[in-house]
Design an enzyme around this catalytic site. Structure first.
Site, PDB file in Angstrom:
ATOM      1  N   GLU A   1       1.667   4.828  12.748  1.00 22.88           N
ATOM      2  CA  GLU A   1       0.294   4.463  13.106  1.00 22.88           C
ATOM      3  C   GLU A   1       0.110   2.954  13.244  1.00 22.88           C
ATOM      4  O   GLU A   1      -0.588   2.488  14.139  1.00 22.88           O
ATOM      5  CB  GLU A   1      -0.673   5.001  12.046  1.00 22.88           C
ATOM      6  CG  GLU A   1      -2.127   4.682  12.350  1.00 22.88           C
ATOM      7  CD  GLU A   1      -3.054   5.228  11.267  1.00 22.88           C
ATOM      8  OE1 GLU A   1      -4.223   4.829  11.273  1.00 22.88           O
ATOM      9  OE2 GLU A   1      -2.604   6.020  10.428  1.00 22.88           O
ATOM     10  N   ASP A   2       0.738   2.179  12.364  1.00 22.69           N
ATOM     11  CA  ASP A   2       0.406   0.749  12.274  1.00 22.69           C
ATOM     12  C   ASP A   2       1.536  -0.201  12.647  1.00 22.69           C
ATOM     13  O   ASP A   2       1.376  -1.417  12.512  1.00 22.69           O
ATOM     14  CB  ASP A   2      -0.058   0.426  10.837  1.00 22.69           C
ATOM     15  CG  ASP A   2      -1.372   1.117  10.504  1.00 22.69           C
ATOM     16  OD1 ASP A   2      -2.218   1.215  11.413  1.00 22.69           O
ATOM     17  OD2 ASP A   2      -1.537   1.569   9.356  1.00 22.69           O
TER      18      ASP A   2
ATOM     19  N   HIS B   1       4.483   6.546   5.588  1.00 27.10           N
ATOM     20  CA  HIS B   1       3.374   7.271   6.210  1.00 27.10           C
ATOM     21  C   HIS B   1       2.550   6.441   7.185  1.00 27.10           C
ATOM     22  O   HIS B   1       1.874   6.990   8.057  1.00 27.10           O
ATOM     23  CB  HIS B   1       2.474   7.900   5.137  1.00 27.10           C
ATOM     24  CG  HIS B   1       1.500   6.953   4.492  1.00 27.10           C
ATOM     25  ND1 HIS B   1       1.817   6.193   3.386  1.00 27.10           N
ATOM     26  CD2 HIS B   1       0.219   6.644   4.796  1.00 27.10           C
ATOM     27  CE1 HIS B   1       0.764   5.485   3.030  1.00 27.10           C
ATOM     28  NE2 HIS B   1      -0.221   5.733   3.869  1.00 27.10           N
TER      29      HIS B   1
ATOM     30  N   ASP C   1     -23.522  17.641 -24.091  1.00 28.26           N
ATOM     31  CA  ASP C   1     -22.113  17.997 -23.917  1.00 28.26           C
ATOM     32  C   ASP C   1     -21.348  16.879 -23.216  1.00 28.26           C
ATOM     33  O   ASP C   1     -20.572  17.119 -22.310  1.00 28.26           O
ATOM     34  CB  ASP C   1     -21.986  19.307 -23.145  1.00 28.26           C
ATOM     35  CG  ASP C   1     -22.762  19.285 -21.827  1.00 28.26           C
ATOM     36  OD1 ASP C   1     -23.383  18.248 -21.534  1.00 28.26           O
ATOM     37  OD2 ASP C   1     -22.739  20.299 -21.111  1.00 28.26           O
TER      38      ASP C   1
ATOM     39  N   HIS D   1       0.816  -1.222   0.000  1.00 26.35           N
ATOM     40  CA  HIS D   1       0.000   0.000   0.000  1.00 26.35           C
ATOM     41  C   HIS D   1       0.850   1.272   0.000  1.00 26.35           C
ATOM     42  O   HIS D   1       0.671   2.133  -0.879  1.00 26.35           O
ATOM     43  CB  HIS D   1      -0.969  -0.015   1.186  1.00 26.35           C
ATOM     44  CG  HIS D   1      -1.589   1.309   1.474  1.00 26.35           C
ATOM     45  ND1 HIS D   1      -2.459   1.919   0.609  1.00 26.35           N
ATOM     46  CD2 HIS D   1      -1.444   2.151   2.538  1.00 26.35           C
ATOM     47  CE1 HIS D   1      -2.840   3.085   1.129  1.00 26.35           C
ATOM     48  NE2 HIS D   1      -2.227   3.246   2.294  1.00 26.35           N
TER      49      HIS D   1
ATOM     50  N   ASP E   1      -2.902   8.571  -0.672  1.00 27.85           N
ATOM     51  CA  ASP E   1      -3.270   7.471   0.230  1.00 27.85           C
ATOM     52  C   ASP E   1      -4.751   7.139   0.086  1.00 27.85           C
ATOM     53  O   ASP E   1      -5.144   5.976  -0.037  1.00 27.85           O
ATOM     54  CB  ASP E   1      -2.941   7.897   1.663  1.00 27.85           C
ATOM     55  CG  ASP E   1      -3.435   6.898   2.695  1.00 27.85           C
ATOM     56  OD1 ASP E   1      -3.069   5.709   2.591  1.00 27.85           O
ATOM     57  OD2 ASP E   1      -4.177   7.303   3.605  1.00 27.85           O
TER      58      ASP E   1
END
Length: 720
Positions: free
Chosen positions: A76-77, A72, A259, A48, A139
């Site tokens: 967090e993970d 990134h 259009d 990812h 992301d």
């Protein structure tokens, strides 16, 4: 999954001087940190951040941004810490990663509040470095591309958030290609039937119109070449979500849209844009009202182009966008393509100059981060993101860009918050106009101001810009706080007087620690709102003072019943009516009028409710003496006001009865606010009438006249 050397090669294609060691170090660190983590699809999680980095390499971003994209999710993970990122990769990349890290373990009351708080943190980080936003958008784009692996409920929530916030935010930053893909991916999730239907229509139409599109491209290129303009003409098809939105907005079927296809004319220089426009307009008939010049007046996201629509070959409507190659790059990649961003980074990676889009973002964050709660922040930001612009001017010629549907109130706040807060009227194109007039392109707006003016709370629901709504809400709160502060001071002054103790600001400030309040004004406002009792404040200032709350309450009631008599006064807090400077309301079942003996009941968060002293409702407060407030009338004879009262009467049930009753009230200059009727028997009807009257004498005159009527068998005042 992209290999290490592939990432480096992608960056080096557009930046041969890329820091290869930095990219390799970020790749290895993130791969080790994520280890064997898996995504919902079952693929390695590390894939990812690599895909996010790949999206950003297509936008040709700098090494630090690519490295931050790879890293990134580590804080967090994984077990990685921000301190470790700072130490290994430097504070610049550490700040980017920190801005992208979601807030954890927050004690928030709702998912919406958590969403708002996360978004607030993101935008505050973006205000320091726009690259945070670019990584976040990439992301979100990759997450949307793989959304099918998430549970259905979560898919819908993420798609709604994307459509509400991230797609418009990409548009405001000028990254239109990304915005359109985010919109389509969200649309496919939220309304799959409509998405599939429109996609099928588009496929069929493309097959039928392929030759016509090629013909228009060739014809237009040839005509421009004949006039000495070297241009590149590209045909493009509108996306499903754009078509769906237009069908919804105009309430038309797919077949009625003329259009679906548009064409871009790309030239080298700005003057060639206008020359190309001349060729187009002298070759084919134009469609009135479909011309916009965003070159002379760019959008706030730096978008520049000329838009026009003509009746082209085969009597087909042809939408044209005419711009330079440089403008096209900004139109596709927005702030990421801005030359200031690429060429004007200082040694710390900060921008030396700013694009208009980034300036807008910084202003929005500064305005919306001033104390609003997370849910309000999210609401106001959404308002700022959805911009179909209208351009207006100040009398001095300053250009103000506003959303469609904006009013002079929005205009005033766009000029300056103080201008909005003191606005009382406006002139549009030199003529007086209501403040709620919808502004049109080219309007010149002059705001009429008055010192000391406070914006009405009702304006908040009438404006369309986030800045105006946030400013009105803050001004309203400040005004209400001032009201409660004034009421609290009057209550305390009388409480200290009853206790026989001197009252001063200095003495009260010395008791702040015992009252658990940060400031003198906080104490006054809390007393005014009923959140803190005056007796507690007296004891905090004079700990040796003792009183009996019940005796104090009885004394207050005694004073209220014995000394407050009409407008003559007494020592109580003055009451001037509903437009008083104090937060005052009148008893809900009967009201009160000048001439009544009155008493005030303090209700937390609502201010003071005024009751006639004979009101049966006061019995409910006998055990809460601390809520009883001494009040008195203070009505100026030169500035009469109406006050609420209620009467109950029994009338004979015959034609014309109600008309006679209404006529009596009208003849006596009374005003009926509400009326209810109940048939008690075949012959009689019970009526309850809410009136507005000047005073007790006025009310008694109306009651006396009603009693004299043959059709009225009984009439009396209701006091609750």
């Amino acid at each position: 999954m992209m290999r290490q050397y592939e990432l480096v090669e992608r960056v080096k294609r557009y930046n041969p001087a890329a820091d290869e060691a930095l990219l390799n170090r970020a790749y290895v660190y993130a791969m080790m940190a994520h280890g064997n983590q898996k995504r919902a699809s079952g693929d390695p999680f590390f894939g990812h951040p690599l895909e996010v980095a790949a999206i950003l390499t297509d936008m040709r971003l700098d090494d630090a941004t690519i490295a931050a994209a790879v890293l990134h999710d580590t804080v967090e993970d994984t077990e990685a810490t921000l301190e470790e990122i700072n130490k290994t990769f430097g504070p610049q990349i550490g700040a980017l990663v920190d801005g992208l890290t979601k807030i954890k373990r927050l004690d928030l009351v709702s998912k919406r509040a958590a969403q708002g708080e996360n978004f607030r943190k993101l935008l505050l980080a973006v205000a320091d470095d726009v690259r945070v936003l670019l990584v976040k958008l990439a992301d979100r784009l990759h997450n949307m591309r793989t959304l099918q692996f998430m549970p259905e409920e979560k898919r819908r929530r993420i798609a709604e958030e994307t459509l509400d916030i991230y797609a418009p935010l990409a548009g405001r930053m000028g990254i239109h290609e990304m915005r359109e893909e985010l919109e389509d991916l969200s649309f496919r999730t939220l309304n799959p039937d409509a998405y599939n239907t429109i996609s099928k229509h588009l496929q069929d139409l493309t097959a039928k119109s392929e030759k016509l599109v090629d013909e228009i491209e060739r014809d237009l290129t040839a005509k421009l070449r004949d006039r000495g303009i070297a241009a590149r003409v590209k045909g493009r098809q509108k996306r499903p979500y754009s078509i769906w939105r237009k069908m919804e907005r105009k309430s038309v079927a797919f077949e009625q849209l003329s259009d679906i296809f548009g064409f871009r004319v790309l030239v080298k220089e700005i003057d060639e844009c206008y020359r190309a426009l001349g060729v187009v307009h002298t070759t084919w008939p134009t469609v009135p009202g479909r011309f916009k010049d965003y070159i002379s007046t760019p959008k706030q996201n730096d978008y520049r182009s000329i838009h026009t629509t003509v009746i082209g070959p085969g009597s087909q409507r042809v939408e044209l966008q005419i711009r330079t190659e440089a403008m096209d790059e900004v139109a596709e990649y927005g702030i990421a393509a801005h030359s200031l961003y690429k060429d004007s980074l200082n040694g710390d990676g900060q921008l030396v100059g700013e694009s208009r889009a980034y300036q807008w973002l910084r202003r929005t964050v500064e305005l919306l981060a001033e104390g609003d709660n997370p849910e309000e922040f999210l609401e106001h930001t959404k308002l700022e993101l959805f911009h179909d612009q209208v351009f207006c001017f100040t009398p001095k010629g300053r250009l103000i860009a506003l959303p469609r549907g904006a009013t002079p109130i929005d205009f005033a706040y766009a000029v300056h918050t103080d201008v909005g807060n003191t606005a009382v009227g406006c002139k549009i194109n030199g003529r007086m106009a209501p403040l709620l007039t919808e502004l049109q392109n080219g309007d010149e707006v002059e705001i009429v101001r008055a010192d000391g003016q406070t914006p009405p709370a009702a304006w908040e629901s009438l404006v369309v810009t986030g800045k105006a709504r946030a400013s009105i809400r803050r001004a309203t709160r400040a005004a209400v706080r001032r009201q409660y502060t004034g009421l609290g001071r009057q209550i305390l002054e009388r409480a200290f007087e009853r206790a026989g103790k001197p009252f001063s600001d200095e003495k009260l400030k010395g008791a702040l620690p015992r009252l658990a309040r940060a400031s003198f004004e906080d104490v006054l406002a809390a007393v005014g709102r009923g959140e803190m009792f005056s007796g507690d404040v007296v004891r905090a200032v004079y700990p040796e003072h003792k009183d009996d709350r019940r005796l104090a309450g009885e004394a207050a009631r005694s004073r209220a019943r014995g000394t407050i008599d009409g407008a003559e006064g007494g020592p109580g807090i003055p009451i001037r009516g509903l437009n008083s400077d104090l937060p005052v309301r009148f008893a809900p079942n009967g009201g009160a009028v000048p001439g009544d003996r009155i008493v005030g009941i303090l209700t937390p968060g609502e201010g003071v409710t005024i009751y006639p002293i004979q009101s049966a409702a006061l019995a409910a407060f006998d055990n809460e003496p601390e809520r009883w407030i001494d009040v008195r009338w203070d009505v100026e004879a030169s500035e009469p006001q109406r006050f609420p009262a209620r009467i109950s009467l029994q009338s004979i049930n015959e034609p014309g009865t109600l008309a006679q009753i209404s006529q009596v009230i009208a003849d006596h200059d009374g005003n009926i606010d509400n009326i209810s009727m109940v048939r008690r028997t075949h012959d009689f009807t019970e009526l309850t009438i809410d009136l507005s009257v000047w005073d007790l004498k006025h009310l008694n005159a109306i009651i006396a006249e009603l009693r004299a009527k043959r059709v009225v068998s009984r009439v009396e005042r209701v006091t609750g």
